[in-house]
Design a protein around this motif. Structure first.
Motif, PDB file in Angstrom:
ATOM      1  N   ARG A 109      29.539  41.934  40.034  1.00 45.14           N
ATOM      2  CA  ARG A 109      30.830  41.982  40.733  1.00 45.14           C
ATOM      3  C   ARG A 109      31.303  40.626  41.227  1.00 45.14           C
ATOM      4  O   ARG A 109      30.528  39.691  41.396  1.00 45.14           O
ATOM      5  N   ASN A 110      32.608  40.571  41.493  1.00 42.92           N
ATOM      6  CA  ASN A 110      33.183  39.434  42.211  1.00 42.92           C
ATOM      7  C   ASN A 110      32.725  39.521  43.657  1.00 42.92           C
ATOM      8  O   ASN A 110      32.270  40.574  44.111  1.00 42.92           O
ATOM      9  N   TRP A 144      33.730  29.897  37.423  1.00 43.42           N
ATOM     10  CA  TRP A 144      34.299  31.022  38.158  1.00 43.42           C
ATOM     11  C   TRP A 144      35.621  30.620  38.803  1.00 43.42           C
ATOM     12  O   TRP A 144      35.897  29.438  38.998  1.00 43.42           O
ATOM     13  N   THR A 146      38.346  30.866  42.120  1.00 34.81           N
ATOM     14  CA  THR A 146      38.338  31.023  43.581  1.00 34.81           C
ATOM     15  C   THR A 146      39.747  31.330  44.072  1.00 34.81           C
ATOM     16  O   THR A 146      40.725  30.884  43.482  1.00 34.81           O
ATOM     17  N   THR A 167      35.586  34.906  41.710  1.00 34.01           N
ATOM     18  CA  THR A 167      35.615  35.863  40.603  1.00 34.01           C
ATOM     19  C   THR A 167      34.929  35.266  39.383  1.00 34.01           C
ATOM     20  O   THR A 167      35.185  34.116  39.014  1.00 34.01           O
ATOM     21  N   ALA A 171      28.771  36.693  39.645  1.00 37.44           N
ATOM     22  CA  ALA A 171      28.997  35.940  40.890  1.00 37.44           C
ATOM     23  C   ALA A 171      28.118  36.471  42.025  1.00 37.44           C
ATOM     24  O   ALA A 171      27.451  35.704  42.720  1.00 37.44           O
ATOM     25  N   TYR A 172      28.102  37.790  42.203  1.00 40.87           N
ATOM     26  CA  TYR A 172      27.316  38.353  43.307  1.00 40.87           C
ATOM     27  C   TYR A 172      25.815  38.169  43.078  1.00 40.87           C
ATOM     28  O   TYR A 172      25.060  37.945  44.020  1.00 40.87           O
ATOM     29  N   GLU A 208      32.841  42.770  45.846  1.00 40.39           N
ATOM     30  CA  GLU A 208      34.191  43.347  45.880  1.00 40.39           C
ATOM     31  C   GLU A 208      34.122  44.837  45.560  1.00 40.39           C
ATOM     32  O   GLU A 208      33.492  45.254  44.586  1.00 40.39           O
TER      33      GLU A 208
END
Length: 360
Positions: A109-110, A144, A146, A167, A171-172, A208
């Motif tokens: 996820r973002n 990514w 921002t 994003t 990323a997470y 997110e």
């Protein structure tokens, strides 16, 4: 372990067959879901097949060595292949253990990151700005995107708090380790005696939320508009485009003033609200809301920290894994992979150890 791997391989082949079916290709939703699962299974299945090949190589070499009358050169070649097969098996078995660990469902996820100054006043606010720059530079290096959500800037250019979205794929999975209290030790520009001050900044990393996960009743929201303002109360614009949303049942408050459009600010604020409510929901399900929140961001007290940035010594220390690096400027310029890779390795090792204990 190998029974599990065989099941995964069979599932992989089944998905491969489905992806060749024109009816599945025509159904875009099903096709995307299968492609995602296929992509996730590929590293596991390919490693398992490589492991089987290494086993076959070892067995062939062992059988060859059992034969009588081998010439010296062929015998040496078989011994080398036997050793190589064993080493490859060992390496791939370790890889398989890692690939079989339960995956965090949020990893792809973002993220929404929230940075807040803790103890240390203006110096903490300035370091909040330093961390914001570090994470946006890291995002750029990873390819990514921002997106600023909200910023409460101070007169000296720091941030009392700043929230932003990152994003990008995975990323997470990498940034989740940044949650906690970050401590900075340096001589502030305003310090005439040259004394080192210690300040803290809290970082929260939220995956997110997807719309299907959180259903918010509009009646539970109090939405206020106000004028966007910069440091020192200077108005960024003269219209009431900034948004403050209060979720009445939980008391969660989200603000967004980055955009000149009220609609865009509201959209961003709702994304943050959903992510915060989703995080609270997960913590509630685990039955440890207070402990989980404290584990993530702490209180901001100087004694709590996951990491220390010491400017006089040019070092960064991550206290969770005892890692110290003497290249602070490079790290603050976004080159964080060495730190994050070490944290991922330590996390995986702990998971493997726990799984082995569970099997006993």
């Amino acid at each position: 372990m190998f029974e599990k791997l065989q099941v995964f391989e069979e599932k992989y082949e089944d998905i491969n067959r489905q992806l060749c079916d024109p009816a599945v290709v025509a159904d875009q939703e099903t096709y995307r879901a299968l492609m995602k699962e296929y992509k996730n299974l590929t590293p596991l299945v390919e490693t398992y097949r490589a492991y089987r090949n290494a086993c076959a190589q070892e067995q062939e070499a062992a059988q060859l060595l059992e034969e009588k009358g081998l010439d010296k050169e062929l015998e040496q070649l078989a011994e080398a292949e036997l050793q190589q097969g064993r080493e490859e098996q060992q390496r791939l078995a370790e890889e398989l253990k890692i690939l079989l660990l339960p995956k965090d469902p949020n990893d792809e996820r973002n993220v929404i990151m929230e940075i807040r100054g803790g103890a240390g006043g203006e110096e903490a606010a300035l370091f909040s700005g330093t961390l914001y720059r570090m994470y946006t530079m890291y995002a750029e290096l990873r390819g990514w995107g921002t997106e600023l959500i909200n910023a409460n800037e101070t007169e000296l250019g720091g941030f009392k708090e700043i929230s932003f979205m990152i994003t990008g794929e995975g990323a997470y999975s990498r940034l989740k380790y940044e949650s906690g209290v970050h401590r900075v030790q340096r001589v502030p520009e305003t310090e005439s005696q040259g004394r080192i001050h210690t300040s803290t900044v809290t970082v929260a990393v939220l995956p997110e939320a997807e719309d299907v996960e959180i259903d918010i009743n509009p009646a539970d929201l109090q939405i206020d508009t106000y004028r966007s303002s910069g440091a020192g109360g200077q108005h960024v614009n003269k219209t009431e485009s900034a948004i403050r949303i209060t979720h009445l049942p939980t008391g969660v408050v989200v603000e967004c003033q980055d955009e000149r459009s009220q609609y865009k600010n509201k959209e961003k604020a709702m994304r943050v609200l959903k992510s915060r409510l989703l995080e609270a929901k997960r913590e509630e399900m685990s039955g440890a809301i207070a402990q989980e929140r404290k584990a993530q961001v702490g209180t901001g007290d100087r004694s709590e920290r996951i990491r220390t940035y010491n400017f006089p010594q040019g070092r960064m220390t991550d206290h969770r894994i005892g890692l110290t690096l003497y290249r602070l400027e490079d790290l603050l310029n976004g080159n964080l992979d060495e730190v994050i890779d070490a944290l991922i390795t330590a996390d995986r090792a702990a998971q493997i150890e726990n799984s082995m204990q569970g099997d006993e």
